[in-house]
Design a protein around this motif. Structure first.
Motif, PDB file in Angstrom:
ATOM      1  N   PHE A   1       0.819  -1.211   0.000  1.00  0.00           N
ATOM      2  CA  PHE A   1       0.000   0.000   0.000  1.00  0.00           C
ATOM      3  C   PHE A   1       0.853   1.262   0.000  1.00  0.00           C
ATOM      4  O   PHE A   1       0.668   2.154  -0.828  1.00  0.00           O
ATOM      5  N   THR A   2       1.818   1.349   0.898  1.00  0.00           N
ATOM      6  CA  THR A   2       2.628   2.562   1.016  1.00  0.00           C
ATOM      7  C   THR A   2       3.655   2.667  -0.103  1.00  0.00           C
ATOM      8  O   THR A   2       3.970   3.776  -0.565  1.00  0.00           O
ATOM      9  N   GLY A   3       4.190   1.528  -0.543  1.00  0.00           N
ATOM     10  CA  GLY A   3       5.239   1.532  -1.552  1.00  0.00           C
ATOM     11  C   GLY A   3       4.840   2.246  -2.824  1.00  0.00           C
ATOM     12  O   GLY A   3       5.642   2.962  -3.431  1.00  0.00           O
TER      13      GLY A   3
ATOM     14  N   GLY B   1       7.161  -6.035   5.046  1.00  0.00           N
ATOM     15  CA  GLY B   1       6.939  -6.646   6.346  1.00  0.00           C
ATOM     16  C   GLY B   1       5.474  -6.987   6.514  1.00  0.00           C
ATOM     17  O   GLY B   1       4.645  -6.686   5.648  1.00  0.00           O
ATOM     18  N   ILE B   2       5.144  -7.593   7.619  1.00  0.00           N
ATOM     19  CA  ILE B   2       3.754  -7.888   7.934  1.00  0.00           C
ATOM     20  C   ILE B   2       3.190  -6.710   8.703  1.00  0.00           C
ATOM     21  O   ILE B   2       3.687  -6.359   9.777  1.00  0.00           O
ATOM     22  N   ALA B   3       2.162  -6.080   8.140  1.00  0.00           N
ATOM     23  CA  ALA B   3       1.658  -4.823   8.688  1.00  0.00           C
ATOM     24  C   ALA B   3       0.294  -4.941   9.339  1.00  0.00           C
ATOM     25  O   ALA B   3      -0.221  -3.959   9.872  1.00  0.00           O
ATOM     26  N   PHE B   4      -0.300  -6.133   9.306  1.00  0.00           N
ATOM     27  CA  PHE B   4      -1.649  -6.298   9.854  1.00  0.00           C
ATOM     28  C   PHE B   4      -1.530  -6.786  11.292  1.00  0.00           C
ATOM     29  O   PHE B   4      -0.997  -7.868  11.556  1.00  0.00           O
ATOM     30  N   VAL B   5      -2.025  -5.975  12.241  1.00  0.00           N
ATOM     31  CA  VAL B   5      -1.866  -6.271  13.664  1.00  0.00           C
ATOM     32  C   VAL B   5      -2.432  -7.636  14.028  1.00  0.00           C
ATOM     33  O   VAL B   5      -1.870  -8.375  14.835  1.00  0.00           O
TER      34      VAL B   5
ATOM     35  N   ASN C   1      -1.757   5.414  12.531  1.00  0.00           N
ATOM     36  CA  ASN C   1      -2.646   4.886  11.493  1.00  0.00           C
ATOM     37  C   ASN C   1      -2.706   5.826  10.298  1.00  0.00           C
ATOM     38  O   ASN C   1      -2.728   7.054  10.466  1.00  0.00           O
ATOM     39  N   TYR C   2      -2.728   5.266   9.105  1.00  0.00           N
ATOM     40  CA  TYR C   2      -2.931   6.078   7.909  1.00  0.00           C
ATOM     41  C   TYR C   2      -3.681   5.257   6.880  1.00  0.00           C
ATOM     42  O   TYR C   2      -3.747   4.027   6.960  1.00  0.00           O
ATOM     43  N   THR C   3      -4.248   5.951   5.913  1.00  0.00           N
ATOM     44  CA  THR C   3      -5.142   5.272   4.978  1.00  0.00           C
ATOM     45  C   THR C   3      -5.143   6.000   3.641  1.00  0.00           C
ATOM     46  O   THR C   3      -4.513   7.042   3.476  1.00  0.00           O
ATOM     47  N   GLY C   4      -5.875   5.446   2.693  1.00  0.00           N
ATOM     48  CA  GLY C   4      -5.988   6.055   1.374  1.00  0.00           C
ATOM     49  C   GLY C   4      -6.464   5.030   0.367  1.00  0.00           C
ATOM     50  O   GLY C   4      -6.738   3.869   0.700  1.00  0.00           O
TER      51      GLY C   4
ATOM     52  N   PHE D   1      -8.414  -3.484   6.841  1.00  0.00           N
ATOM     53  CA  PHE D   1      -8.105  -2.345   7.691  1.00  0.00           C
ATOM     54  C   PHE D   1      -9.387  -1.541   7.919  1.00  0.00           C
ATOM     55  O   PHE D   1     -10.303  -1.545   7.098  1.00  0.00           O
ATOM     56  N   LEU D   2      -9.436  -0.829   9.028  1.00  0.00           N
ATOM     57  CA  LEU D   2     -10.682  -0.232   9.504  1.00  0.00           C
ATOM     58  C   LEU D   2     -11.321   0.755   8.530  1.00  0.00           C
ATOM     59  O   LEU D   2     -12.484   0.611   8.154  1.00  0.00           O
ATOM     60  N   LEU D   3     -10.583   1.779   8.126  1.00  0.00           N
ATOM     61  CA  LEU D   3     -11.207   2.817   7.301  1.00  0.00           C
ATOM     62  C   LEU D   3     -11.634   2.318   5.922  1.00  0.00           C
ATOM     63  O   LEU D   3     -12.742   2.632   5.471  1.00  0.00           O
ATOM     64  N   PRO D   4     -10.810   1.532   5.213  1.00  0.00           N
ATOM     65  CA  PRO D   4     -11.292   0.994   3.941  1.00  0.00           C
ATOM     66  C   PRO D   4     -12.541   0.138   4.100  1.00  0.00           C
ATOM     67  O   PRO D   4     -13.421   0.148   3.232  1.00  0.00           O
ATOM     68  N   LYS D   5     -12.634  -0.586   5.207  1.00  0.00           N
ATOM     69  CA  LYS D   5     -13.837  -1.388   5.458  1.00  0.00           C
ATOM     70  C   LYS D   5     -15.065  -0.489   5.589  1.00  0.00           C
ATOM     71  O   LYS D   5     -16.114  -0.752   4.977  1.00  0.00           O
ATOM     72  N   ILE D   6     -14.930   0.581   6.368  1.00  0.00           N
ATOM     73  CA  ILE D   6     -16.061   1.495   6.553  1.00  0.00           C
ATOM     74  C   ILE D   6     -16.439   2.164   5.238  1.00  0.00           C
ATOM     75  O   ILE D   6     -17.614   2.225   4.854  1.00  0.00           O
ATOM     76  N   VAL D   7     -15.438   2.663   4.511  1.00  0.00           N
ATOM     77  CA  VAL D   7     -15.708   3.349   3.240  1.00  0.00           C
ATOM     78  C   VAL D   7     -16.373   2.404   2.249  1.00  0.00           C
ATOM     79  O   VAL D   7     -17.338   2.779   1.561  1.00  0.00           O
TER      80      VAL D   7
END
Length: 310
Positions: A28-30, A86-90, A179-182, A189-195
């Motif tokens: 996602f960030t890359g 890396g593994i980024a999912f808590v 936390n960050y999103t986009g 992840f929380l925000l993409p799920k809500i959106v």
């Protein structure tokens, strides 16, 4: 990609004639950091897992394969390195893999960079604000003692301690993003799920602990921060990467209701409530902005609208 904050050095742009390596390029960030670095003039190289689709300057490498990592570094000879892989999912289910990838994989990379014939001028390691755990202060700065509350956070703190073994050999900077999103972030992840629920016009959503509040940033701001840290190279330091304000789940639902034009029924699913969840994460970015300058954070409602309309 905006370029008005990219400094111009004697002889050209910030990255002109320089090689940047991003591990986890397809993450996602890359994707966003590659855009930032390319706009700054860098030639961007990246790593992906073996078996993934390749392209120009993309190298398939498993970070747990020590020899393959060393070979990749020797071929790329990067001037700056952003280690995002890396593994980024808590809530990742395989704790052993979390530790192996996030600690041993990082060590393999640092060993290869240190042993190579071309020493990079800046190495950025992506850690996490999760290392602070359930801090008792309302705003977390870099002086707050770590108190990790889950395996993911422990692995990131262990990575930071391990990296200290290489700080006399490499110009390492630690980033601790909150936390960050986009657009493009996975729906687990929380925000993409809500959106995504609002985009599908669903009338009901199941969430976990409604008491949690997070400091959310826009991924484009995070990428911009990483690029600036790579340029300034404040070796040996750790920096919070955050907006400086937090929003509760209720705030998020309210914002999305305004954007989508309807209200959704929120149900708490006990299966989504983690006993070791960090309740409040709100950060201070004062140390970061003192080094890289003003970040101009995107208002969260604007980020949510970007995601909703994408």
């Amino acid at each position: 990609m905006a370029t008005d904050d990219i400094p111009v050095f004697l002889g050209g742009r910030e990255g002109e004639g320089r090689r940047a390596l991003i591990t986890g390029l397809r993450g996602f960030t890359g994707h966003y950091l590659a855009q930032e670095l390319s706009a700054a003039g860098y030639r961007v190289y990246g790593t992906v897992m073996p078996g993934e689709e390749l392209g120009p300057d993309i190298h398939p490498v498993d970070l747990l394969d020590r020899a393959a990592v060393a070979d990749m570094v020797e071929r790329v000879q990067p001037d700056v390195v952003a280690h995002l892989a890396g593994i980024a999912f808590v809530a990742h289910s395989n704790a052993e893999l979390i530790y192996r990838v996030n600690v041993v994989g990082t060590r393999n990379l640092l060993e290869a960079l240190s042993a190579g014939g071309h020493r990079p001028t800046s190495v950025l390691l992506a850690s996490s604000a999760n290392i602070y755990g359930n801090a008792s202060v309302p705003v977390i700065d870099e002086n707050v003692p770590p108190a990790p509350a889950n395996d993911y956070a422990v692995s990131k703190l262990a990575m930071e301690y391990m990296a200290r073994l290489w700080m006399d050999k490499l110009p390492i900077t630690i980033a601790r993003p909150f936390n960050y999103t986009g657009v493009g972030q996975a729906e687990n992840f929380l925000l993409p799920k809500i959106v995504s629920h609002f985009r599908r016009n669903e009338r009901r959503i199941e969430l976990g602990n409604l008491a949690i509040a997070r400091d959310f940033s826009d991924v484009r701001m995070v990428a911009r921060s990483y690029r600036r840290l790579l340029a300034v190279a404040p070796a040996g330091e750790a920096f919070n990467v955050c907006s400086g304000s937090s929003h509760s789940l209720a705030d998020l639902i309210r914002m999305m209701s305004d954007i989508a034009g309807y209200h959704i029924d929120v149900q708490v699913n006990p299966a989504f409530v983690r006993a070791n969840d960090v309740l409040q994460l709100s950060g201070s970015n004062s140390k970061l902005t003192a080094v890289v300058g003003h970040l101009d954070p995107t208002p969260l409602c604007d980020t949510l609208r970007w995601m909703y309309e994408a």
